[in-house]
Design a protein around this motif. Structure first.
Motif, PDB file in Angstrom:
ATOM      1  N   TYR A  40      15.488  33.643   0.213  1.00 14.15           N
ATOM      2  CA  TYR A  40      15.169  34.052  -1.163  1.00 14.15           C
ATOM      3  C   TYR A  40      16.334  33.737  -2.102  1.00 14.15           C
ATOM      4  O   TYR A  40      16.145  33.191  -3.199  1.00 14.15           O
ATOM      5  CB  TYR A  40      14.856  35.544  -1.168  1.00 14.15           C
ATOM      6  CG  TYR A  40      14.575  36.133  -2.537  1.00 14.15           C
ATOM      7  CD1 TYR A  40      13.500  35.705  -3.307  1.00 14.15           C
ATOM      8  CD2 TYR A  40      15.394  37.141  -3.049  1.00 14.15           C
ATOM      9  CE1 TYR A  40      13.236  36.251  -4.546  1.00 14.15           C
ATOM     10  CE2 TYR A  40      15.147  37.691  -4.289  1.00 14.15           C
ATOM     11  CZ  TYR A  40      14.068  37.243  -5.040  1.00 14.15           C
ATOM     12  OH  TYR A  40      13.817  37.793  -6.275  1.00 14.15           O
ATOM     13  N   ALA A  43      16.597  30.027  -2.652  1.00 15.23           N
ATOM     14  CA  ALA A  43      15.532  29.544  -3.535  1.00 15.23           C
ATOM     15  C   ALA A  43      15.893  29.763  -4.996  1.00 15.23           C
ATOM     16  O   ALA A  43      15.657  28.898  -5.854  1.00 15.23           O
ATOM     17  CB  ALA A  43      14.216  30.243  -3.191  1.00 15.23           C
ATOM     18  N   HIS A  44      16.474  30.924  -5.291  1.00 17.82           N
ATOM     19  CA  HIS A  44      16.912  31.197  -6.666  1.00 17.82           C
ATOM     20  C   HIS A  44      18.041  30.247  -7.057  1.00 17.82           C
ATOM     21  O   HIS A  44      18.082  29.743  -8.191  1.00 17.82           O
ATOM     22  CB  HIS A  44      17.364  32.651  -6.790  1.00 17.82           C
ATOM     23  CG  HIS A  44      16.275  33.564  -7.265  1.00 17.82           C
ATOM     24  ND1 HIS A  44      15.824  33.588  -8.557  1.00 17.82           N
ATOM     25  CD2 HIS A  44      15.538  34.468  -6.583  1.00 17.82           C
ATOM     26  CE1 HIS A  44      14.861  34.482  -8.669  1.00 17.82           C
ATOM     27  NE2 HIS A  44      14.659  35.032  -7.486  1.00 17.82           N
ATOM     28  N   ALA A  51      10.202  30.644  -5.531  1.00 15.25           N
ATOM     29  CA  ALA A  51      11.150  31.746  -5.313  1.00 15.25           C
ATOM     30  C   ALA A  51      10.488  33.100  -5.527  1.00 15.25           C
ATOM     31  O   ALA A  51      10.703  34.049  -4.768  1.00 15.25           O
ATOM     32  CB  ALA A  51      12.352  31.586  -6.235  1.00 15.25           C
TER      33      ALA A  51
END
Length: 343
Positions: A40, A43-44, A51
């Motif tokens: 996570y 992804a950000h 995300a």
């Protein structure tokens, strides 16, 4: 990274396989929380388009905990700050989905606190409260604990032996700190006054005990007057301080062990020059900060609210997940001490 980030880019950034990314995205198999969080965050970081979906997948698998807080005097700056600290601590909690609810007692009546504690216990998984020490409050906590709803005492201890834990300052020690400061700062011998919010505030009683024990041991040349109950109200403290200054011309120091300090500050500003009467209060508010700068206050003892609420939320999560503690305890945090030169 050129173009739109791909699953392969995300896998490389997170340090996992493409298959693990697929499991996180589609929920096909259980992925460790630590791994899912790393994906996570990666992804950000790279701007991966899914995300938000990853965040939703993570949240869906987390247990839900509903937190309840009973506080005092909703309009006071200190309790507004305390609510904000509690909200921030709940938001920062990891490994769980959270929601939080607050209730504010409008009086010091034990029945009010007992009712609010039980009311939140109907909707929350754990409750933390500021409340007076009284049988009605203890009975309410007992009923919650019997239903598996852990209850915590904040800043003022109550329901000892029943509640899960107390989180706050070591009030006996704080009273001695206040006494040391007044005895050190006061240049002339004379009388010292103490204000407490009420005799059902166990923390105030401990502060008074600590204050008197220090004076007996190290500063017997001062006379500590009988404690005055101010119900933590500005006006009552103001009128009582005016009366003290009139009846005790050799009054050298004041310790406000609870709320209502604004009234004592106002009375000193009317009738005394800065420093003529030393004063120690609790909490750093706009009023106490200004009084420190003007030298009407000798010291303010502040509660580290962020630390208190973070510790409380962590203990609440642990109690809910592990079924409570067999031995109720105490969690003491270090106070923040403010002098005129530190504001």
């Amino acid at each position: 990274m050129a173009g739109r980030p791909t699953i392969a880019d995300l896998a490389k950034e997170a340090g996992v396989s493409v298959a693990t990314i697929d499991r996180v995205l589609n929920g096909r198999a259980k992925v460790r929380e630590e791994t899912a969080r790393r994906v996570y965050e990666a992804a950000h970081k790279i701007g991966y388009h899914a995300a938000a979906l990853i965040g939703q997948r993570m949240a869906a698998d987390l247990p839900k905990i509903r937190f309840g807080f009973v506080l005092h005097k909703e309009k006071q700056a200190f309790f507004r700050d305390m609510r904000e600290a509690a909200e921030a601590a709940v938001r920062a909690a990891t490994g769980v989905q959270t929601s939080v609810e607050f209730a504010f007692a409008s009086s010091q009546a034990p029945s009010d606190y007992a009712a609010l504690i039980e009311e939140l216990g109907e909707r929350c998984d754990a409750v933390a409260a500021i409340a007076v020490a009284h049988l009605q409050v203890t009975d309410a906590v007992t009923r919650l604990e019997a239903r598996g709803i852990p209850c915590f005492a904040l800043l003022n201890d109550f329901a000892q032996g029943v509640r899960q834990s107390y989180v706050g300052l070591n009030n006996l020690k704080i009273g001695r700190v206040a006494a040391h400061m007044l005895a050190t700062a006061t240049r002339q011998h004379g009388d010292l006054a103490i204000f407490v919010g009420g005799h059902r505030w166990h923390g105030h009683e401990l502060r008074e005990t600590g204050f008197r024990s220090y004076m007996r041991e190290f500063a017997p040349q001062f006379r500590t007057l009988d404690a005055l109950v101010n119900l933590e109200t500005r006006q009552l403290t103001y009128e009582a301080t005016l009366n003290l200054l009139e009846r005790h011309p050799n009054l050298r120091g004041i310790y406000c062990a609870g709320g209502g300090m604004e009234g004592a500050i106002a009375a000193l500003q009317e009738l005394r020059k800065p420093g003529e009467v030393s004063m120690v209060v609790h909490e750093l508010t706009p009023e106490s900060r200004s009084a420190l700068a003007q030298r009407y206050l000798t010291m303010a003892v502040a509660t580290p609210l962020d630390a208190v609420l973070t510790e409380t939320v962590n203990l609440m999560i642990e109690a809910v997940q592990n079924g409570g503690n067999s031995l109720p305890g105490q969690q003491f945090l270090e106070p923040q001490l403010y002098l005129p030169e530190s504001v």
